[in-house]
Design a protein around this motif. Structure first.
Motif, PDB file in Angstrom:
ATOM      1  N   VAL A  82      -4.339   3.819   1.518  1.00  0.00           N
ATOM      2  CA  VAL A  82      -5.529   3.507   2.318  1.00  0.00           C
ATOM      3  C   VAL A  82      -6.759   3.420   1.425  1.00  0.00           C
ATOM      4  CG1 VAL A  82      -7.014   4.279   4.192  1.00  0.00           C
ATOM      5  CG2 VAL A  82      -4.530   4.539   4.392  1.00  0.00           C
ATOM      6  N   ALA A  83      -6.885   4.368   0.493  1.00  0.00           N
ATOM      7  CA  ALA A  83      -8.025   4.357  -0.426  1.00  0.00           C
ATOM      8  C   ALA A  83      -8.010   3.092  -1.292  1.00  0.00           C
ATOM      9  CB  ALA A  83      -8.003   5.596  -1.311  1.00  0.00           C
ATOM     10  N   ALA A  84      -6.820   2.687  -1.738  1.00  0.00           N
ATOM     11  CA  ALA A  84      -6.708   1.477  -2.560  1.00  0.00           C
ATOM     12  C   ALA A  84      -7.164   0.249  -1.780  1.00  0.00           C
ATOM     13  CB  ALA A  84      -5.268   1.310  -3.027  1.00  0.00           C
ATOM     14  N   LEU A  85      -6.833   0.199  -0.500  1.00  0.00           N
ATOM     15  CA  LEU A  85      -7.274  -0.926   0.329  1.00  0.00           C
ATOM     16  C   LEU A  85      -8.782  -0.897   0.544  1.00  0.00           C
ATOM     17  CD1 LEU A  85      -4.386  -0.963   2.951  1.00  0.00           C
ATOM     18  CD2 LEU A  85      -4.980  -2.834   1.394  1.00  0.00           C
ATOM     19  N   ARG A  86      -9.323   0.283   0.777  1.00  0.00           N
ATOM     20  CA  ARG A  86     -10.776   0.390   0.971  1.00  0.00           C
ATOM     21  C   ARG A  86     -11.530  -0.078  -0.264  1.00  0.00           C
ATOM     22  NH1 ARG A  86     -10.360   6.275   3.988  1.00  0.00           N
ATOM     23  NH2 ARG A  86     -10.029   5.463   6.114  1.00  0.00           N
ATOM     24  N   GLN A  87     -10.977   0.201  -1.443  1.00  0.00           N
ATOM     25  CA  GLN A  87     -11.621  -0.233  -2.686  1.00  0.00           C
ATOM     26  C   GLN A  87     -11.620  -1.756  -2.821  1.00  0.00           C
ATOM     27  OE1 GLN A  87      -9.396   1.794  -5.717  1.00  0.00           O
ATOM     28  NE2 GLN A  87     -10.160   3.827  -5.137  1.00  0.00           N
ATOM     29  N   GLU A 139       0.215   0.974  -9.495  1.00  0.00           N
ATOM     30  CA  GLU A 139      -1.022   1.771  -9.440  1.00  0.00           C
ATOM     31  C   GLU A 139      -0.758   3.086  -8.703  1.00  0.00           C
ATOM     32  OE1 GLU A 139      -4.990   1.013  -6.902  1.00  0.00           O
ATOM     33  OE2 GLU A 139      -4.646  -0.513  -8.442  1.00  0.00           O
ATOM     34  N   ARG A 140      -1.105   4.185  -9.319  1.00  0.00           N
ATOM     35  CA  ARG A 140      -0.943   5.476  -8.647  1.00  0.00           C
ATOM     36  C   ARG A 140      -2.152   5.767  -7.772  1.00  0.00           C
ATOM     37  NH1 ARG A 140       1.047  11.282 -11.188  1.00  0.00           N
ATOM     38  NH2 ARG A 140       1.391  12.273  -9.157  1.00  0.00           N
ATOM     39  N   GLY A 141      -1.896   6.147  -6.527  1.00  0.00           N
ATOM     40  CA  GLY A 141      -3.000   6.487  -5.652  1.00  0.00           C
ATOM     41  C   GLY A 141      -2.617   6.433  -4.188  1.00  0.00           C
ATOM     42  N   ASP A 142      -3.612   6.662  -3.354  1.00  0.00           N
ATOM     43  CA  ASP A 142      -3.447   6.630  -1.902  1.00  0.00           C
ATOM     44  C   ASP A 142      -3.595   5.185  -1.426  1.00  0.00           C
ATOM     45  OD1 ASP A 142      -3.620   7.951   0.877  1.00  0.00           O
ATOM     46  OD2 ASP A 142      -5.446   6.744   0.773  1.00  0.00           O
ATOM     47  N   GLU A 152       1.428   3.679  -5.066  1.00  0.00           N
ATOM     48  CA  GLU A 152       2.338   4.767  -4.722  1.00  0.00           C
ATOM     49  C   GLU A 152       1.770   6.090  -5.234  1.00  0.00           C
ATOM     50  OE1 GLU A 152       4.801   7.164  -3.323  1.00  0.00           O
ATOM     51  OE2 GLU A 152       5.185   5.059  -2.818  1.00  0.00           O
ATOM     52  N   GLN A 153       1.950   7.165  -4.458  1.00  0.00           N
ATOM     53  CA  GLN A 153       1.451   8.484  -4.844  1.00  0.00           C
ATOM     54  C   GLN A 153       2.473   9.300  -5.611  1.00  0.00           C
ATOM     55  OE1 GLN A 153      -0.484  10.957  -1.986  1.00  0.00           O
ATOM     56  NE2 GLN A 153      -1.568   9.318  -1.006  1.00  0.00           N
ATOM     57  N   ASP A 154       3.746   9.215  -5.216  1.00  0.00           N
ATOM     58  CA  ASP A 154       4.774  10.069  -5.789  1.00  0.00           C
ATOM     59  C   ASP A 154       5.037   9.705  -7.257  1.00  0.00           C
ATOM     60  OD1 ASP A 154       7.231  11.990  -4.991  1.00  0.00           O
ATOM     61  OD2 ASP A 154       7.946  10.414  -6.345  1.00  0.00           O
ATOM     62  N   ALA A 155       5.003  10.712  -8.135  1.00  0.00           N
ATOM     63  CA  ALA A 155       5.146  10.458  -9.571  1.00  0.00           C
ATOM     64  C   ALA A 155       6.518   9.897  -9.925  1.00  0.00           C
ATOM     65  CB  ALA A 155       4.885  11.747 -10.355  1.00  0.00           C
ATOM     66  N   ALA A 204       0.800  -1.233   0.000  1.00  0.00           N
ATOM     67  CA  ALA A 204       0.000   0.000   0.000  1.00  0.00           C
ATOM     68  C   ALA A 204       0.829   1.277   0.000  1.00  0.00           C
ATOM     69  CB  ALA A 204      -0.943  -0.008   1.199  1.00  0.00           C
ATOM     70  N   PHE A 205       2.071   1.213   0.420  1.00  0.00           N
ATOM     71  CA  PHE A 205       2.956   2.387   0.417  1.00  0.00           C
ATOM     72  C   PHE A 205       4.269   1.931  -0.228  1.00  0.00           C
ATOM     73  CE2 PHE A 205       0.098   2.564   4.038  1.00  0.00           C
ATOM     74  CZ  PHE A 205      -0.456   3.842   3.953  1.00  0.00           C
ATOM     75  N   ALA A 206       4.218   1.691  -1.541  1.00  0.00           N
ATOM     76  CA  ALA A 206       5.250   0.894  -2.203  1.00  0.00           C
ATOM     77  C   ALA A 206       6.650   1.499  -2.146  1.00  0.00           C
ATOM     78  CB  ALA A 206       4.848   0.628  -3.651  1.00  0.00           C
ATOM     79  N   GLY A 207       6.785   2.811  -2.334  1.00  0.00           N
ATOM     80  CA  GLY A 207       8.112   3.430  -2.305  1.00  0.00           C
ATOM     81  C   GLY A 207       9.029   2.827  -3.351  1.00  0.00           C
ATOM     82  N   THR A 208      10.093   2.132  -2.932  1.00  0.00           N
ATOM     83  CA  THR A 208      11.018   1.484  -3.859  1.00  0.00           C
ATOM     84  C   THR A 208      10.458   0.194  -4.445  1.00  0.00           C
ATOM     85  OG1 THR A 208      12.084   0.177  -2.120  1.00  0.00           O
ATOM     86  CG2 THR A 208      12.990   2.386  -2.558  1.00  0.00           C
ATOM     87  N   GLY A 209       9.402  -0.323  -3.832  1.00  0.00           N
ATOM     88  CA  GLY A 209       8.840  -1.596  -4.268  1.00  0.00           C
ATOM     89  C   GLY A 209       9.555  -2.798  -3.692  1.00  0.00           C
TER      90      GLY A 209
END
Length: 204
Positions: free
Chosen positions: A118-123, A113-116, A89-92, A66-71
């Motif tokens: 927490v929101a991705a988990l809620r979906q 996937e670009r996004g937040d 991840e949010q950062d472009a 959910a907060f991938a960073g470097t992956g």
């Protein structure tokens, strides 16, 4: 007599601007680490412990970072055979780096996937994911509200036997996790990093 030239300094095995996948099909593959405030890849020894807990073979598992960073966590899971790995991840800039790594590895089971997170988990509530990785920004230790939101969303997204990995600047206690419906399966600490593997509390 001419003095011998000094030996070139040895390059660190894990330089600050990179991390390496430590197991599976892509073992030793380098992942770049951008110089961004707060970007703090999961240390190799913590990843090694985590994947000892999860098992070296993740064949068939569906995972979300959910907060991938470097992956590092997601690609590590895919390297060990996970059937589906979503990197959020949010950062472009980080998103571009993740996409380049996916292409380089021909990682067909990985989706960026670009996004937040927490929101991705809620979906994905009710989708029965097998493993959710949560390594949110530490924000000088003041990220309890974000962790709580992420844990609640992750709990709703995993299946009955699903697991949640949480990395945080402090240990989360059983009393804090129980109201969310979670319990500690395994936990450890390395330096300033507390890491937890969580599972669902049994239904009374």
């Amino acid at each position: 007599m001419k003095k011998p030239a000094p030996a070139a300094p040895k390059r660190p095995a894990n330089a600050p601007n990179e991390v390496r996948i430590i197991g599976g099909h892509w073992k030793r593959t380098i992942l770049p680490v951008a110089k961004l405030p707060g970007l703090r890849p999961t240390p190799a020894r913590v990843r090694e412990t985590l994947f000892n807990w999860l098992g070296q073979d993740l064949q068939g598992l569906r995972c979300l970072d959910a907060f991938a960073g470097t992956g590092a966590l997601g690609f590590e899971a895919a390297s060990r055979g996970a059937a589906e790995v979503v990197l959020v991840e949010q950062d472009a800039g980080l998103l571009s780096a993740l996409s380049r790594t996916k292409t380089k590895l021909t990682a067909d089971t990985v989706r960026v996937e670009r996004g937040d997170g927490v929101a991705a988990l809620r979906q994905r509530a009710g989708q029965g994911l097998d493993v959710v990785f949560l390594d949110p920004p530490f924000a000088d230790g003041q990220n309890d509200a974000l962790v709580l939101s992420a844990l609640a969303a992750a709990r709703a997204a995993i299946g009955e036997t699903g697991l949640i990995y949480l990395e945080a600047p402090r240990v989360w206690s059983a009393d804090e996790l129980a109201p969310i419906g979670l319990q500690v399966h395994r936990q450890g600490k390395a330096g300033q990093v507390a890491f937890h593997l969580l599972r669902l509390l049994p239904v009374p």
